[in-house]
Design a protein around this motif. Sequence first.
Motif, mmCIF file in Angstrom:
data_model
loop_
_atom_site.group_PDB
_atom_site.id
_atom_site.type_symbol
_atom_site.label_atom_id
_atom_site.label_comp_id
_atom_site.label_asym_id
_atom_site.label_seq_id
_atom_site.Cartn_x
_atom_site.Cartn_y
_atom_site.Cartn_z
ATOM 1 N N TYR A 16 0.817 -1.196 0.000
ATOM 2 C CA TYR A 16 0.000 0.000 0.000
ATOM 3 C C TYR A 16 0.849 1.242 0.000
ATOM 4 N N GLN A 17 0.255 2.317 -0.432
ATOM 5 C CA GLN A 17 0.954 3.595 -0.452
ATOM 6 C C GLN A 17 0.884 4.201 0.941
ATOM 7 N N ARG A 18 2.004 4.682 1.450
ATOM 8 C CA ARG A 18 1.979 5.286 2.771
ATOM 9 C C ARG A 18 2.849 6.525 2.805
ATOM 10 N N ARG A 19 2.611 7.327 3.803
ATOM 11 C CA ARG A 19 3.350 8.570 3.972
ATOM 12 C C ARG A 19 3.615 8.755 5.452
ATOM 13 N N VAL A 20 4.842 9.079 5.830
ATOM 14 C CA VAL A 20 5.165 9.343 7.223
ATOM 15 C C VAL A 20 5.205 10.853 7.417
ATOM 16 N N HIS A 21 4.439 11.316 8.377
ATOM 17 C CA HIS A 21 4.377 12.743 8.662
ATOM 18 C C HIS A 21 5.155 13.063 9.923
ATOM 19 N N GLY A 22 6.055 14.003 9.825
ATOM 20 C CA GLY A 22 6.657 14.561 11.014
ATOM 21 C C GLY A 22 5.746 15.682 11.478
ATOM 22 N N LEU A 23 6.107 16.322 12.537
ATOM 23 C CA LEU A 23 5.279 17.392 13.068
ATOM 24 C C LEU A 23 5.926 18.746 12.854
ATOM 25 N N ILE A 24 6.860 18.808 11.903
ATOM 26 C CA ILE A 24 7.622 20.033 11.651
ATOM 27 C C ILE A 24 7.193 20.657 10.319
ATOM 28 N N ASP A 25 6.939 21.949 10.336
ATOM 29 C CA ASP A 25 6.550 22.693 9.152
ATOM 30 C C ASP A 25 7.743 22.848 8.198
ATOM 31 N N ASP A 26 7.510 22.619 6.899
ATOM 32 C CA ASP A 26 8.583 22.724 5.899
ATOM 33 C C ASP A 26 9.132 24.134 5.735
ATOM 34 N N PHE A 27 8.287 25.139 5.893
ATOM 35 C CA PHE A 27 8.708 26.526 5.682
ATOM 36 C C PHE A 27 9.596 27.033 6.816
ATOM 37 N N LYS A 28 9.132 26.883 8.046
ATOM 38 C CA LYS A 28 9.774 27.521 9.184
ATOM 39 C C LYS A 28 10.517 26.560 10.110
ATOM 40 N N LEU A 29 10.364 25.257 9.871
ATOM 41 C CA LEU A 29 10.990 24.219 10.676
ATOM 42 C C LEU A 29 10.605 24.305 12.148
ATOM 43 N N THR A 30 9.332 24.605 12.399
ATOM 44 C CA THR A 30 8.771 24.619 13.749
ATOM 45 C C THR A 30 7.625 23.616 13.802
ATOM 46 N N ARG A 31 7.186 23.285 15.001
ATOM 47 C CA ARG A 31 6.109 22.310 15.163
ATOM 48 C C ARG A 31 4.808 22.850 14.555
ATOM 49 N N ILE A 32 4.116 21.995 13.829
ATOM 50 C CA ILE A 32 2.843 22.379 13.211
ATOM 51 C C ILE A 32 1.755 22.468 14.267
ATOM 52 N N LYS A 33 0.981 23.562 14.224
ATOM 53 C CA LYS A 33 -0.148 23.749 15.134
ATOM 54 C C LYS A 33 -1.476 23.619 14.388
ATOM 55 N N TYR A 34 -1.541 24.198 13.186
ATOM 56 C CA TYR A 34 -2.788 24.249 12.415
ATOM 57 C C TYR A 34 -2.528 23.713 11.008
ATOM 58 N N PRO A 35 -2.770 22.402 10.773
ATOM 59 C CA PRO A 35 -2.418 21.782 9.491
ATOM 60 C C PRO A 35 -3.318 22.216 8.334
ATOM 61 N N ILE A 36 -2.691 22.707 7.274
ATOM 62 C CA ILE A 36 -3.417 23.108 6.070
ATOM 63 C C ILE A 36 -2.683 22.599 4.838
ATOM 64 N N ARG A 37 -3.381 22.632 3.712
ATOM 65 C CA ARG A 37 -2.776 22.398 2.397
ATOM 66 C C ARG A 37 -3.620 23.191 1.416
ATOM 67 N N GLY A 38 -3.117 23.334 0.204
ATOM 68 C CA GLY A 38 -3.878 24.033 -0.823
ATOM 69 C C GLY A 38 -5.019 23.177 -1.336
ATOM 70 N N SER A 39 -6.093 23.809 -1.759
ATOM 71 C CA SER A 39 -7.252 23.058 -2.257
ATOM 72 C C SER A 39 -6.944 22.301 -3.546
ATOM 73 N N SER A 40 -5.939 22.743 -4.295
ATOM 74 C CA SER A 40 -5.591 22.052 -5.539
ATOM 75 C C SER A 40 -4.489 21.013 -5.343
ATOM 76 N N CYS A 41 -3.950 20.896 -4.130
ATOM 77 C CA CYS A 41 -2.916 19.908 -3.841
ATOM 78 C C CYS A 41 -3.524 18.506 -3.850
ATOM 79 N N GLY A 42 -2.820 17.559 -4.474
ATOM 80 C CA GLY A 42 -3.312 16.197 -4.547
ATOM 81 C C GLY A 42 -2.662 15.271 -3.535
ATOM 82 N N HIS A 43 -1.986 15.802 -2.545
ATOM 83 C CA HIS A 43 -1.274 15.011 -1.532
ATOM 84 C C HIS A 43 -1.873 15.278 -0.167
ATOM 85 N N ILE A 44 -1.468 14.492 0.828
ATOM 86 C CA ILE A 44 -1.976 14.745 2.177
ATOM 87 C C ILE A 44 -0.946 15.430 3.071
#
Length: 101
Positions: free
Chosen positions: A1-29
């Motif tokens: 199966y396809q899987r994805r491991v999520h860390g809790l660090i934001d890619d932009f600022k390298l801090t812990r994620i508090k409010y998870p978002i993505r773009g509406s046109s993004c096809g990933h989780i």
Amino acid sequence: YQRRVHGLIDDFKLTRIKYPIRGSSCGHISFCDMETVLQMSYEMPFSFDWSCSVCKKYMPPLCYDDEMKMLLDKFKGSTIEVNLAKWGCRDYLPYVSIQEL
């Protein structure tokens, strides 16, 4: 199966994620932190281009991920492994690995 491991660090600022978002046109989780995105758009209004750090698509409108927020709050200091085929299905629970960040 396809899987994805999520860390809790934001890619932009390298801090812990508090409010998870993505773009509406993004096809990933994968997600980034809403607070970070809004702060960067405010601090860099002429250079911030609203492109996704994963797929480079234009992000707005933004989608808030309630399910991931619940997991982030419940499993602080963890990584979360998600089965993409089952994500969003009733009663599906991702695998959680407790680690120190």
